[in-house]
Each structure stands twice: as C-alpha cells, then as structure tokens.
Design a protein around this motif. Structure first.
Motif, short mmCIF file in Angstrom:
data_model
loop_
_atom_site.label_atom_id
_atom_site.label_comp_id
_atom_site.label_asym_id
_atom_site.label_seq_id
_atom_site.Cartn_x
_atom_site.Cartn_y
_atom_site.Cartn_z
N GLY A 119 -5.27 -14.99 -13.33
CA GLY A 119 -6.17 -13.84 -13.31
C GLY A 119 -6.13 -13.14 -11.97
N VAL A 120 -6.01 -11.82 -11.99
CA VAL A 120 -5.93 -11.06 -10.75
C VAL A 120 -7.32 -10.92 -10.13
CG1 VAL A 120 -3.83 -9.85 -11.42
CG2 VAL A 120 -6.05 -8.90 -12.05
N THR A 121 -7.35 -10.35 -8.92
CA THR A 121 -8.62 -10.15 -8.22
C THR A 121 -8.66 -8.73 -7.68
OG1 THR A 121 -8.00 -10.66 -5.93
CG2 THR A 121 -8.32 -12.54 -7.40
N ALA A 122 -9.79 -8.37 -7.10
CA ALA A 122 -9.93 -7.03 -6.52
C ALA A 122 -9.04 -6.86 -5.30
CB ALA A 122 -11.39 -6.77 -6.14
N VAL A 123 -8.60 -7.99 -4.69
CA VAL A 123 -7.85 -7.88 -3.44
C VAL A 123 -6.49 -8.59 -3.46
CG1 VAL A 123 -9.91 -7.54 -2.02
CG2 VAL A 123 -9.07 -9.86 -2.45
N ILE A 124 -6.00 -9.00 -4.63
CA ILE A 124 -4.70 -9.66 -4.64
C ILE A 124 -3.60 -8.70 -4.22
CG2 ILE A 124 -4.23 -9.23 -7.10
CD1 ILE A 124 -2.82 -11.97 -7.17
N ASN A 125 -3.76 -7.42 -4.53
CA ASN A 125 -2.76 -6.44 -4.08
C ASN A 125 -2.82 -6.22 -2.57
OD1 ASN A 125 -1.60 -5.97 -6.58
ND2 ASN A 125 -3.00 -4.31 -7.08
N ALA A 126 -3.97 -6.49 -1.97
CA ALA A 126 -4.06 -6.43 -0.51
C ALA A 126 -3.20 -7.53 0.10
CB ALA A 126 -5.50 -6.56 -0.05
N THR A 127 -3.17 -8.70 -0.56
CA THR A 127 -2.28 -9.77 -0.13
C THR A 127 -0.83 -9.35 -0.29
OG1 THR A 127 -3.89 -11.51 -0.63
CG2 THR A 127 -1.57 -12.15 -0.54
#
Length: 418
Positions: free
Chosen positions: A13-21
């Motif tokens: 499951g993705v998160t609000a900030v996984i793309n920030a990583t």
C-alpha cells in the motif's frame, strides 16, 4: 561515475509520501551520476522486465514527486515466498538484474518487502553476482521493527487526528437533537498506531475521541457498550475510534470482511465501524453515524506532516548512499535522539532485524482502561504529525500533482508468464 544501474521499486500500500522517498532516491543517484531504473508495479515489473527509465523525466518532475501522493511507478501486493519455494521467480529476477547491469536494488516497502530484499541479497551471493540490496522503509501502520517510526505514518496520523477533531466538532453541534455517537475506523491490522494517533485530537478527559479500540486489547462488547452509554450520559455525545484489526478474546477479527486472504496471506478486513455502529444503535438506541476513511488515510498529501516528508526524503537519500557504499542487506532507519526539542537522525539496520518482525505499541502507551492513550504515547506521537507540508495549488483550486512519462526501457529477455 560508479559502474552499473540502480533499480528502485515500490511495494504494498502506498502512502502520502512514498513518492517523496522516490524523489530522494532519484535526486541523490543523479547527483552521483548513477542511472536509475524503476520497476513498474513493484516486484512484478522486475519479474516481467517492465522497467522504467527515470532518466527521461525532467528535474522538475522528480522534484514534484515530493508533493505527489500515490505510487508514481505503480506498486503491487505480491509476496515472494522462500528461496526454495519460489526458486524460479528469484532466479528470473536475478536474470533481469544481470541483463540490465543492476548492481543496486532498492525495495521501498514494509515487512514483507524487507524480507524480499534480504532474500534477493542471499540469492545474489549464492550466484556470486555483485548486488547490493537495500530495504527502504514505508508503511502507514508504523509497525516496522528497529526504526523509531515509519515514513508514511506521520502524515496518515495527522490526517486521522485532524479528521477526528473536525468530525467531533460536527457531532457536538448536532448531539442535542441528532447524532449521539460517531464511529471512525482506522487502519491497523495488529498494531493500533493509527488509532492511537486519533488520541491527539483531544487534550482533556471529556475531549474526543472518548473511546479508542486497539488491536492490542481484546474487544469486549458489553464493556464497550457500557462505556459508550457512560460517555453519552456525561458529555452528551461519544466519538469512537476503532482499529480495523480489533479482535475478541478468542482471536476472531471483529471486522472479518469475509473476503478471504490477500496476496500476503492477510485476512481481508473492513467494516468494523459499521458493525459497532449497528450494535450501538440496536443495543443503546442512539442515533449513530460512522465512517471508513480507508484509502483517504494514506493518500491525503494535502495535509501531510512536514516531519514525515523530511523523513521520507531522508531515507531515500540515505538508501542510495548506503547502496553505493556497499552496505548490503541493510535498511536506513530513523533514530530519535531527543523528544524536546524533537530531533532524529538516519542510521543503518540489518534487514534480518527488520524483516517479518512487527512492532506493536508498548503497554505503557495504552491507558489502564484500554480506551485511550497515555502521556508517553502523546510524547512519542505528537512530533510525528508536526508541521505542514502543503502541495502547490493550481488556479483551479486543485493541488498541482505530477504525472511521470514512465518510458519503458527495451526488453532484453524472453517474456515471463510465471
């Protein structure tokens, strides 16, 4: 310029900030002149040799990932089993890595993903293939071992606390002639971290949430209903926050959705709020409203925590640094160095200390009556939701999120149908 390619993949499951990583990973790799490929839809993309050339993306697009929710390259719920049971898949994965000269593999996910990264490192060693594997932490459940907290949790916790505070004001306004009880369902299968975060919505003994139901404590229906009745009599209304993973004393999930198992072998949950609402209405006669925020908890980038954003970027950057330094089978983790003022730093942890271990809330974080959090829990949780990291907004009033081109690289191997 280091020789070889870095492969990054997102899992679960993705998160609000996984793309920030992801942004942190790609930006740091670019600064070090390292080519970065991304697997489309997580480990499945690697197995299918469906790889994305992130070099086709502009610097502005990569920066924009930092304020964009979802999973920019696609994620998946796909668990590889043991090396013995899934030998053919692991060998296929190694074949793909060889074909594209992948020397660094970064897998961004939770417990199962850490386990996969560990197994891939073991297989590479067996075949004498020079590969450094790094697990990159991510989960809104905050249940990864070793790390003080998990990137993704702080933002979901902030969304939960703010939503409960706002909903409580609504219920309080209507309680005299309408809704007496409001039930909010929080994610959390075995660990009640998100449910606990709801406790930050109030300060005093009569503030909402008045009742929090944790998976760490057995659900007793009679005791719960008695507590609801008591709160309504005293306060005039009652706000309940329940973790989706609450269980009865005999180990039965209250919210077993009857949907069987998911790909990770987990019971499909859902519906604890509606169940509790029905019981309150039928047994106590109160008018009840309930909500199941579900994906909203993990996709709410518009109200992300600044602490969470900074930590998500930091583990991405550190993952690249660890990989290039040859720190195989490790994970960048967060260590809290101070509560007041809140300070933290990134350290390295071996994957075998993280993989398939689950961090539950300490007993000292739960109130003696089991219906709320303690001062110790508040001291731990509050810094994680601190600070606002609003995305930029367009003239249309909608956040200006980015969509990547996701250009695939040319395949070099026969197709895979495993």
């Amino acid at each position: 310029m280091p020789s070889g390619t870095l492969l990054y993949a997102q899992s679960g499951g993705v998160t609000a900030v996984i793309n920030a990583t992801a942004s942190g990973v790609i930006s740091e790799a670019r600064a070090r002149k390292v080519k970065v490929l991304a697997a489309r839809n997580g480990i499945l993309g690697a197995l299918r040799e469906d790889l994305i050339d992130t070099g086709k993306e502009s610097a502005a697009a990569i920066r924009g990932l930092a304020h964009t929710p979802g999973g920019a390259f696609g994620s998946c719920r796909y668990k590889l089993k043991s090396l013995e049971a899934d030998r053919a898949r692991y060998e296929r994965l190694l074949e793909v890595l060889r074909a594209h000269d992948v020397r660094w593999f970064l897998y961004n996910g939770g417990n199962d993903s850490a386990d996969t990264a560990l197994k891939v490192s073991q297989l590479a060693a067996e075949f004498d293939y020079p590969l450094t594997c790094i697990g990159v932490p991510k989960t809104i459940d905050n249940d990864l071992a070793v790390t003080d907290c998990c990137p993704g949790f702080g933002s979901a916790a902030k969304y939960t606390a703010v939503s409960v505070r706002e909903a409580a004001l609504d219920v309080a306004a209507m309680a005299d002639t309408s809704t007496k009880v409001f039930v909010y369902e929080a994610m959390g299968r075995h660990a009640g971290w998100l449910a606990a975060a709801a406790g930050l919505a109030g300060q005093g003994p009569d503030d909402a949430p008045h009742i929090i139901l944790f998976p760490e404590r057995a659900y007793d229906e009679a005791v719960f209903l008695a507590q609801v009745k008591k709160v309504v009599a005293k306060v005039g209304y009652c706000v309940v926050v329940a973790s989706e993973g609450i269980q009865t004393a005999d180990g039965r999930f209250v919210a077993d959705a009857g949907g069987g198992k998911d790909s990770f072998g987990h019971t499909q949950l859902g519906g604890v709020a509606s169940y509790l609402a029905g019981k309150v209405k039928d047994e106590l006669g109160f008018k009840v409203h309930w909500t199941l925020p579900d994906y909203l908890q993990r996709s709410a980038r518009h109200i992300a925590s600044q602490t969470d954003l900074l930590q998500a970027q930091a583990v991405g950057k550190a993952a690249v640094q660890f990989a290039l330094a040859g720190r195989n089978a490790t994970m960048p983790v967060i260590r809290r160095t101070s509560d007041k003022p809140y300070r933290w730093k990134i350290e390295s942890a071996p994957l075998d200390k993280v993989a398939n271990h689950e961090k539950k809330m300490p007993a000292g974080f739960l109130r003696k009556d089991g219906f709320g959090i303690t001062a110790n829990a508040r001291r731990y949780l509050e810094p994680l939701i601190r600070g606002e990291a609003y995305p930029p907004y367009g003239r249309d009033g909608i956040p200006a999120y980015v969509t990547l081109k996701n250009v695939a690289v040319k395949k070099k191997l026969p197709g895979w149908d495993g």
